[in-house]
Design a protein around this motif. Structure first.
Motif, mmCIF file in Angstrom:
data_model
loop_
_atom_site.group_PDB
_atom_site.id
_atom_site.type_symbol
_atom_site.label_atom_id
_atom_site.label_comp_id
_atom_site.label_asym_id
_atom_site.label_seq_id
_atom_site.Cartn_x
_atom_site.Cartn_y
_atom_site.Cartn_z
ATOM 1 N N LEU A 79 -8.945 -39.511 29.851
ATOM 2 C CA LEU A 79 -8.239 -40.763 30.121
ATOM 3 C C LEU A 79 -7.062 -40.604 31.080
ATOM 4 C CD1 LEU A 79 -8.339 -42.556 26.638
ATOM 5 C CD2 LEU A 79 -9.771 -42.954 28.643
ATOM 6 N N GLU A 80 -6.868 -39.398 31.583
ATOM 7 C CA GLU A 80 -5.949 -39.169 32.690
ATOM 8 C C GLU A 80 -6.742 -38.736 33.926
ATOM 9 O OE1 GLU A 80 -1.736 -37.729 31.235
ATOM 10 O OE2 GLU A 80 -3.260 -36.563 30.183
ATOM 11 N N VAL A 81 -7.955 -39.266 34.011
ATOM 12 C CA VAL A 81 -8.924 -38.847 35.027
ATOM 13 C C VAL A 81 -8.430 -39.039 36.452
ATOM 14 C CG1 VAL A 81 -10.119 -41.080 34.954
ATOM 15 C CG2 VAL A 81 -11.372 -39.043 35.692
ATOM 16 N N ILE A 82 -7.580 -40.046 36.698
ATOM 17 C CA ILE A 82 -7.037 -40.268 38.047
ATOM 18 C C ILE A 82 -5.516 -40.101 38.046
ATOM 19 C CG2 ILE A 82 -8.927 -41.646 38.980
ATOM 20 C CD1 ILE A 82 -7.288 -44.159 38.283
ATOM 21 N N MET B 295 2.906 -43.664 35.173
ATOM 22 C CA MET B 295 3.370 -42.812 34.080
ATOM 23 C C MET B 295 2.379 -42.907 32.922
ATOM 24 S SD MET B 295 7.410 -43.844 34.177
ATOM 25 C CE MET B 295 7.909 -42.636 32.944
ATOM 26 N N PRO B 296 2.086 -41.792 32.251
ATOM 27 C CA PRO B 296 1.160 -41.830 31.111
ATOM 28 C C PRO B 296 1.822 -42.411 29.872
ATOM 29 C CG PRO B 296 2.040 -39.628 31.361
ATOM 30 C CD PRO B 296 2.579 -40.435 32.522
ATOM 31 N N VAL B 297 1.005 -42.919 28.961
ATOM 32 C CA VAL B 297 1.488 -43.377 27.661
ATOM 33 C C VAL B 297 0.604 -42.761 26.582
ATOM 34 C CG1 VAL B 297 2.287 -45.561 28.631
ATOM 35 C CG2 VAL B 297 0.049 -45.453 27.528
ATOM 36 N N ILE B 298 1.061 -42.850 25.345
ATOM 37 C CA ILE B 298 0.237 -42.449 24.210
ATOM 38 C C ILE B 298 -0.356 -43.710 23.599
ATOM 39 C CG2 ILE B 298 0.163 -41.305 21.963
ATOM 40 C CD1 ILE B 298 0.591 -39.451 24.420
ATOM 41 N N PRO C 256 -3.049 -39.215 25.195
ATOM 42 C CA PRO C 256 -2.461 -39.730 26.436
ATOM 43 C C PRO C 256 -3.480 -40.437 27.316
ATOM 44 C CG PRO C 256 -2.778 -37.366 26.584
ATOM 45 C CD PRO C 256 -3.139 -37.750 25.187
ATOM 46 N N ALA C 257 -3.012 -41.443 28.014
ATOM 47 C CA ALA C 257 -3.820 -42.144 29.021
ATOM 48 C C ALA C 257 -2.884 -42.648 30.102
ATOM 49 C CB ALA C 257 -4.589 -43.307 28.404
ATOM 50 N N MET C 258 -3.373 -42.647 31.330
ATOM 51 C CA MET C 258 -2.591 -43.193 32.432
ATOM 52 C C MET C 258 -3.303 -44.416 32.966
ATOM 53 S SD MET C 258 -1.457 -41.699 36.100
ATOM 54 C CE MET C 258 -2.939 -42.412 36.790
ATOM 55 N N GLY C 259 -2.660 -45.560 32.874
ATOM 56 C CA GLY C 259 -3.259 -46.805 33.309
ATOM 57 C C GLY C 259 -3.942 -47.516 32.165
#
Length: 422
Positions: A90-93, A254-257, A19-22
Motif C-alpha cells: 500500500l506504499e506502492v507509489i 505523507m503516509p498514514v496508518i 501504513p499506506a500512502m494515498g
C-alpha cells in the motif's frame, strides 16, 4: 482473558494498522497494476480495467499522490505500471521521481485504457488486464485492498484463490470481537505486544494532521474549526482528525496508518485520542491502552459493515475515538458501551459518496458525535433500546448498524454511484 482471544486481538491490530500512502482505493488500483506489470514481463500496449461501483466511487474525486495532481482510475493504474514497487504494497507509489511523473502523463496520452464498471458480489473488486507486444496478463484483487485472488499470464493460470472473496476471509477471525473483551484486553494487554504498531500510528498520523493544519490542503476543514471555535480540546480533537483528511484527500504524499482498509478511518480513530492524551498529560501507556479501545471498537463496527459501503466509515471511526477518549478519562465498560450507542444513534445516517475533500467534514461530525456520546452518559443521559435503530445492548446495536449498511443501503449505494457518474 482467554489466550485465544488475546492473541487474536493482537493479530487483528497488526493486520489492520498498516501504513499506506494515498487514499487506499487508488493505491489498491496501483498495487494491482504494478503486480500485473510484474506478471506480464513485456511492454504494455493497452490496458483494460474492470472495477466494482465502490471503486469508481472512491477513486473518482481524489488526487493520487506522487502523480503531480492526477485523479481517477486511469491515473492510478498508470502510476502503478510506470512507477510501482509491488513489494511496498500500500506504499506502492511512495517513491516516485519527477521523470516517472512525466512518464505517467505520457503513458495516459499514448496507451489505450478502457474502464469497465462491473456488477460484483464484492464491494471492492479490481481486475486489470494488460496487453503487451508478445504477452498478456490478468491480476484480480477482491474483498480487501491487498487480497490478490487471481493471476494469469497468457493461457497459464498462475494463482487462483479457492475462496470467494466477498469478505476478509484470509484475515484473522473477527467474530471474536466484542466490546466487553475489547475493554478487558485494553486493561490487560502487555504493552510490548502492541507498542510498535501503536507508536507508528501516533507518529505517522500526528505528522500528517499537523501538515493539514499548517498548510493549504483541500477545504481546510481542520484549520477552519480551530479558527472558528478556538482550541478547546473538544474542537481540537475534531480539527486534527479533519486536518489529516484535508491533506490526504488532496494528494499529500505523507503516509498514514490505516484502520479497516482506510486512512481516513485510521486517522479518525487515533488522532482525537492522541490530542486528548496530550491535553490531559496522560502517560504513554494510558495512550496506548486508549488507542487499543478506539481501534478495536472501530474494527468491530466495520466488520459487520464491510470495507466499502454506502455507510460512511468515518462514523465507525469517530465513535471508536469517542470510546477511546472515554477509556482515557477513566470510563469503565458501561461508559464505553453507552458512548458507542449514543454516538451511533446521532450520526448513523451519514452516507459515503466517495473519497474527496468533504470527507474531512464528515470526520469532524463523527468525532463530535463520539465525544457527545461520552458526555451524554457522564451527565446521566442516554438513548435507549427502541429509539430508532438502537436496540437493548451494545452488541445488538452494532449488529443493527451492520444490517443497515449491508442490506438496507444496497440501493442507496447504487444510486450514489449513478449520481456521481452522471
Amino acid at each position: 482473558m482467554e489466550e485465544k482471544v488475546y492473541q487474536t486481538y493482537v493479530q487483528v491490530l497488526k493486520e489492520e494498522l498498516v501504513p499506506a500512502m494515498g487514499c487506499t482505493e487508488p493505491i489498491a488500483l496501483a498495487y494491482c497494476a504494478s503486480k500485473c506489470r510484474d506478471v506480464l514481463e513485456d511492454e504494455v500496449i493497452s490496458v483494460e480495467i474492470k472495477v466494482s461501483g465502490n471503486i469508481v466511487k472512491n477513486v473518482k474525486s481524489v488526487i493520487v499522490p506522487n502523480t503531480a495532481g492526477l485523479k481517477g482510475i486511469e491515473a492510478s493504474v498508470a502510476a502503478g505500471i510506470v512507477a510501482g514497487k509491488t513489494n511496498q504494497i500500500l506504499e506502492v507509489i511512495a517513491n516516485v521521481n519527477d521523470e516517472q511523473k512525466q512518464q505517467m502523463r505520457e503513458f495516459l496520452q499514448k496507451i489505450p485504457m478502457k474502464v469497465i464498471p462491473i456488477e460484483s458480489e464484492c464491494a471492492l473488486d479490481i481486475a486489470i488486464h494488460l496487453y503487451g507486444k508478445n504477452h498478456q496478463a490478468i491480476v484480480r484483487i477482491a474483498g480487501y485492498h491487498t487480497n490478490i485472488v487471481y493471476m494469469q499470464r497468457d493461457d497459464e493460470v498462475l494463482y487462483q484463490s479457492g475462496v470467494v472473496a466477498s469478505s476478509d476471509s484470509s484475515l484473522t477471525d473477527r467474530s471474536l470481537l466484542n466490546v466487553k473483551d475489547i475493554y478487558e484486553f485494553a486493561n490487560v494487554v502487555k504493552i510490548e505486544d502492541v507498542k510498535d504498531v501503536l507508536q507508528r500510528q501516533i507518529d505517522y498520523n500526528l505528522a500528517i494532521a499537523k501538515e493539514g493544519l499548517e498548510n493549504n490542503w483541500g477545504a481546510n476543514i481542520g484549520s477552519v474549526i480551530l479558527k472558528t471555535y478556538g482550541d478547546d480540546i473538544k474542537f481540537k480533537a475534531k480539527a486534527y482528525a479533519a486536518a489529516g483528511s484535508d491533506a490526504r484527500m488532496s494528494g499529500c504524499e505523507m503516509p498514514v496508518i490505516i484502520n479497516s482498509g482506510s486512512g481516513n478511518q485510521g486517522m479518525t480513530a487515533s488522532l482525537p485520542v492522541i490530542v486528548y492524551a496530550q491535553e490531559e498529560q496522560a502517560t504513554q501507556e494510558q495512550l496506548y491502552r486508549a488507542l487499543v479501545v478506539s481501534n478495536l471498537c472501530t474494527i468491530h463496527q466495520k466488520t459487520g459493515i464491510g470495507r466499502l459501503s454506502a455507510y460512511c466509515g468515518a462514523v465507525s471511526a469517530g465513535i471508536g475515538a469517542g470510546c477511546g477518549i472515554a477509556y482515557l478519562k477513566g470510563g469503565d465498560y458501561e461508559t464505553i458501551c453507552h458512548t458507542l450507542v449514543n454516538g451511533l444513534a446521532i450520526v448513523s445516517g451519514i452516507v459515503c459518496d466517495g473519497a474527496k475533500p468533504s470527507c474531512a467534514g464528515k470526520i469532524a461530525a463523527s468525532v463530535d458525535a463520539g465525544i457527545l456520546g461520552y458526555y451524554m452518559y457522564k451527565n446521566g443521559y442516554e438513548f435507549k433500546g427502541g429509539d430508532g435503530i438502537v436496540s437493548k445492548g451494545v452488541e445488538s446495536t452494532i449488529r443493527n448498524i451492520g444490517r443497515l449498511s449491508r442490506e438496507g443501503m444496497k440501493e442507496t449505494d447504487k444510486e450514489i454511484i449513478k449520481i456521481m457518474c452522471d
